[in-house]
Design a protein around this motif. Sequence first.
Motif, PDB file in Angstrom:
ATOM      1  N   GLY A  90       3.673 -83.417  17.164  1.00 21.11           N
ATOM      2  CA  GLY A  90       2.553 -82.622  18.069  1.00 21.11           C
ATOM      3  C   GLY A  90       2.420 -81.150  17.857  1.00 21.11           C
ATOM      4  O   GLY A  90       1.588 -80.492  17.974  1.00 21.11           O
ATOM      5  N   SER A  91       3.542 -80.594  16.919  1.00 18.93           N
ATOM      6  CA  SER A  91       3.339 -79.091  16.338  1.00 18.93           C
ATOM      7  C   SER A  91       1.881 -78.972  15.394  1.00 18.93           C
ATOM      8  O   SER A  91       1.701 -79.999  14.675  1.00 18.93           O
ATOM      9  N   THR A  92       1.676 -77.491  15.561  1.00 16.61           N
ATOM     10  CA  THR A  92       0.547 -77.514  14.449  1.00 16.61           C
ATOM     11  C   THR A  92       1.106 -76.601  13.483  1.00 16.61           C
ATOM     12  O   THR A  92       1.766 -75.677  13.635  1.00 16.61           O
ATOM     13  N   LEU A  93       0.652 -77.123  12.250  1.00 14.36           N
ATOM     14  CA  LEU A  93       1.072 -76.565  10.924  1.00 14.36           C
ATOM     15  C   LEU A  93       0.191 -75.759  10.471  1.00 14.36           C
ATOM     16  O   LEU A  93      -0.912 -75.998  10.211  1.00 14.36           O
ATOM     17  N   LYS A  94       0.555 -74.305  10.356  1.00 17.11           N
ATOM     18  CA  LYS A  94      -0.165 -73.323  10.148  1.00 17.11           C
ATOM     19  C   LYS A  94       0.326 -72.561   9.043  1.00 17.11           C
ATOM     20  O   LYS A  94       1.523 -71.877   9.213  1.00 17.11           O
ATOM     21  N   LEU A  95      -0.271 -72.551   7.856  1.00 19.29           N
ATOM     22  CA  LEU A  95       0.571 -71.984   6.669  1.00 19.29           C
ATOM     23  C   LEU A  95      -0.051 -70.567   6.402  1.00 19.29           C
ATOM     24  O   LEU A  95      -1.252 -70.075   6.631  1.00 19.29           O
ATOM     25  N   ALA A  96       0.659 -69.653   5.866  1.00 18.53           N
ATOM     26  CA  ALA A  96       0.355 -68.149   5.543  1.00 18.53           C
ATOM     27  C   ALA A  96      -0.545 -68.125   4.401  1.00 18.53           C
ATOM     28  O   ALA A  96      -0.203 -68.578   3.391  1.00 18.53           O
ATOM     29  N   GLU A  97      -1.650 -67.485   4.510  1.00 12.49           N
ATOM     30  CA  GLU A  97      -2.608 -67.255   3.361  1.00 12.49           C
ATOM     31  C   GLU A  97      -2.012 -66.125   2.815  1.00 12.49           C
ATOM     32  O   GLU A  97      -1.503 -64.900   3.088  1.00 12.49           O
ATOM     33  N   GLN A  98      -1.903 -66.303   1.226  1.00 14.79           N
ATOM     34  CA  GLN A  98      -1.250 -65.286   0.200  1.00 14.79           C
ATOM     35  C   GLN A  98      -1.728 -65.712  -0.975  1.00 14.79           C
ATOM     36  O   GLN A  98      -2.533 -66.575  -1.392  1.00 14.79           O
ATOM     37  N   THR A  99      -1.661 -64.280  -1.786  1.00 13.76           N
ATOM     38  CA  THR A  99      -1.900 -64.498  -3.029  1.00 13.76           C
ATOM     39  C   THR A  99      -1.131 -65.470  -3.967  1.00 13.76           C
ATOM     40  O   THR A  99       0.022 -65.270  -4.036  1.00 13.76           O
ATOM     41  N   GLU A 100      -1.831 -66.393  -4.565  1.00 14.22           N
ATOM     42  CA  GLU A 100      -1.045 -67.237  -5.410  1.00 14.22           C
ATOM     43  C   GLU A 100      -0.319 -66.470  -6.601  1.00 14.22           C
ATOM     44  O   GLU A 100      -0.870 -65.546  -7.303  1.00 14.22           O
ATOM     45  N   PRO A 101       0.894 -66.923  -6.613  1.00  9.49           N
ATOM     46  CA  PRO A 101       1.969 -66.178  -7.778  1.00  9.49           C
ATOM     47  C   PRO A 101       1.310 -66.753  -9.198  1.00  9.49           C
ATOM     48  O   PRO A 101       1.006 -67.774  -9.017  1.00  9.49           O
ATOM     49  N   GLU A 102       1.086 -65.685  -9.926  1.00 10.88           N
ATOM     50  CA  GLU A 102       0.753 -66.093 -11.368  1.00 10.88           C
ATOM     51  C   GLU A 102       1.703 -66.898 -11.821  1.00 10.88           C
ATOM     52  O   GLU A 102       2.740 -66.733 -11.992  1.00 10.88           O
ATOM     53  N   MET A 103       1.412 -68.031 -12.833  1.00 12.88           N
ATOM     54  CA  MET A 103       2.045 -69.038 -13.426  1.00 12.88           C
ATOM     55  C   MET A 103       2.576 -68.364 -14.737  1.00 12.88           C
ATOM     56  O   MET A 103       1.334 -68.156 -15.440  1.00 12.88           O
ATOM     57  N   PRO A 104       3.652 -68.259 -14.973  1.00  8.28           N
ATOM     58  CA  PRO A 104       3.883 -67.805 -16.576  1.00  8.28           C
ATOM     59  C   PRO A 104       3.542 -68.650 -17.379  1.00  8.28           C
ATOM     60  O   PRO A 104       3.696 -69.865 -17.355  1.00  8.28           O
ATOM     61  N   GLY A 105       3.288 -68.103 -18.674  1.00  9.88           N
ATOM     62  CA  GLY A 105       3.069 -68.820 -19.961  1.00  9.88           C
ATOM     63  C   GLY A 105       4.526 -69.681 -20.350  1.00  9.88           C
ATOM     64  O   GLY A 105       5.358 -68.832 -19.928  1.00  9.88           O
ATOM     65  N   LEU A 106       4.494 -70.725 -21.100  1.00 13.12           N
ATOM     66  CA  LEU A 106       5.804 -71.090 -21.244  1.00 13.12           C
ATOM     67  C   LEU A 106       5.856 -71.237 -22.974  1.00 13.12           C
ATOM     68  O   LEU A 106       4.944 -71.816 -23.540  1.00 13.12           O
ATOM     69  N   ASN A 107       7.108 -70.333 -23.204  1.00 11.08           N
ATOM     70  CA  ASN A 107       7.121 -70.473 -24.807  1.00 11.08           C
ATOM     71  C   ASN A 107       8.694 -70.342 -25.026  1.00 11.08           C
ATOM     72  O   ASN A 107       9.116 -69.122 -25.474  1.00 11.08           O
ATOM     73  N   VAL A 108       9.345 -71.324 -24.770  1.00 14.37           N
ATOM     74  CA  VAL A 108      10.938 -71.171 -24.261  1.00 14.37           C
ATOM     75  C   VAL A 108      11.552 -71.698 -25.486  1.00 14.37           C
ATOM     76  O   VAL A 108      11.250 -72.320 -26.537  1.00 14.37           O
ATOM     77  N   ASN A 109      12.966 -71.339 -25.511  1.00 17.25           N
ATOM     78  CA  ASN A 109      14.030 -71.991 -26.508  1.00 17.25           C
ATOM     79  C   ASN A 109      14.514 -73.056 -25.661  1.00 17.25           C
ATOM     80  O   ASN A 109      15.282 -73.020 -24.898  1.00 17.25           O
ATOM     81  N   ILE A 110      14.084 -74.292 -25.950  1.00 15.64           N
ATOM     82  CA  ILE A 110      14.478 -75.437 -25.409  1.00 15.64           C
ATOM     83  C   ILE A 110      16.134 -75.762 -25.616  1.00 15.64           C
ATOM     84  O   ILE A 110      16.787 -76.195 -24.586  1.00 15.64           O
ATOM     85  N   SER A 111      16.802 -75.215 -26.713  1.00 13.33           N
ATOM     86  CA  SER A 111      18.083 -75.357 -26.827  1.00 13.33           C
ATOM     87  C   SER A 111      18.910 -74.553 -25.689  1.00 13.33           C
ATOM     88  O   SER A 111      19.990 -75.147 -25.354  1.00 13.33           O
ATOM     89  N   GLN A 112      18.473 -73.113 -25.555  1.00 18.03           N
ATOM     90  CA  GLN A 112      19.267 -72.545 -24.674  1.00 18.03           C
ATOM     91  C   GLN A 112      19.051 -73.551 -23.100  1.00 18.03           C
ATOM     92  O   GLN A 112      19.803 -73.319 -22.330  1.00 18.03           O
TER      93      GLN A 112
END
Length: 510
Positions: free
Chosen positions: A262-284
């Motif tokens: 019965g509770s109302t779910l209200k989410l905070a409007e916010q600027t979406e975090p920018e998703m970083p590009g991925l260029n990683v060292n898989i071994s690490q």
Amino acid sequence: MLKHSYRYLSLAVAAAVLSACNSMEPQPYSADDQQKRILEDQAKMYEGQQAVTHPISFYEAVARALKYNLDYRLKLMESALAADLRDVSSHEMLPRLVASAGYAGRNNDSGGTSIGIEDREESLRASTSEERYRTIDSLGLSWSLLDFGMAYYRTQQKTDQVLMAEERRRKVAQNVLQDVRNAYWRALGAQRLLPEVNGLLERTQNALAAARSAESKGLLPRQEALAYQRALLDSIDLLSIRRQDLEFAQAELAALISLPPGSTLKLAEQTEPEMPGLNVNISQLEEKALQNRPEINEEWYRKRVNENDLKIAKAQLWPNVGVNWSYQYDSNDYLYNNSWSQTGIQVSMNLMRLLQLPALNSAEESQTKTDDMRRLALSMAVLTQVRVGALRYQLSHEQLDFAQQSLQVDERLLQYARAAKTSSVGSELEVIRAEGRYLLSRYQREAAYSNTQAAWGRLYNSVGLDMMPETIKDYDVKTLASEIERTLKQQEQVNLLAAQQGSVNVPQKP
């Protein structure tokens, strides 16, 4: 008189035994008991929760899920129980100190006579050295080397089981974070799009009615009118499916954060975090995963538990040394000494158990190989998850870029359709179709962003990174959310984004 007393006592004991037997009959719960249990369980599910008084941010959603999630609370209790059982087991290494007190009586005298061994003639008249009724007290201290050794290894096992329970708690917390990350951004997209979807569905239904009216009045060619109706029905079908997805996302998030019905779910409007590009060292990343993943650590501790099982079995082959001391008291007036102390030491060994030694050595070798192989198989699966997680995030990021470009094109098409709108039915229908395409593109863009967030969360989870302070119950939701935000950003910066430096060997698309 005494005989009657024993008879009454026997009858009372028999009645008690019969009553106990009757009480062992199956007694199912009544409907009232079940209803009472349901109400109590429902109250306990949501008791102690801070009320939702403002829109919920992402980090607050994670905090609420971890603080109030029943699965996580269960794992916390399992950790506490394992620690308590370890404390109980450690006390078994102490010597045993037993105190006893009792009362003894009989209805006649205890005594006897003596006869000669050679002539078999009675040499003494009947006599007794024991009163009919007397009290007996004792205090005994005993210690066994075998019991001490077995208790020592069991305590080590309980200690490792505490660590295993902690690793399971970590895993549940990591899974909760991943689930909330996946559901939150979909639910936020639903909150943004549902009003527009509902409005467009209403307009589309009206446009469908208008197209049917235009067809019946002959304002449009029949084929063109049917084509518009077909397009509108397809749009309604797609919008209805998307609306279901959006509503499911909100329901899923509400369940994850244990929001009361019965509770109302209200989410905070916010600027979406920018998703970083991925260029990683898989071994690490793979090295960090092998170091941090709770499943691998749990298997490592389980190996020590299994080793201690075999040590307990081997300890039973030892010679057992038992030491005891006791203080005794007897109220018998015929005794010369009514109280005394006694000591003893005993060494014993079951020689037949030595035959088990070759089998135990073989079992130890097989158990070690099995535990190592199980851990290696799990480690291989973890490495695969890291590589797949990196590839999935890379593909999701590309899909997000594509969805953003598609949204921009459909937005321009909508602007063109609105600018070219006339009073004709076909023109109105074209605007509605353009709005439908634009809204579906927005949905696809929101879905692509939430999928990218979910892929980032899976990569985070595959490395086994934590985001929790040591204790949860001592923090309110706001403080816990701030702590989680700080920890997440720090872990991402140190363990994920920092892995992009150095040699790069991220898997590529086939």
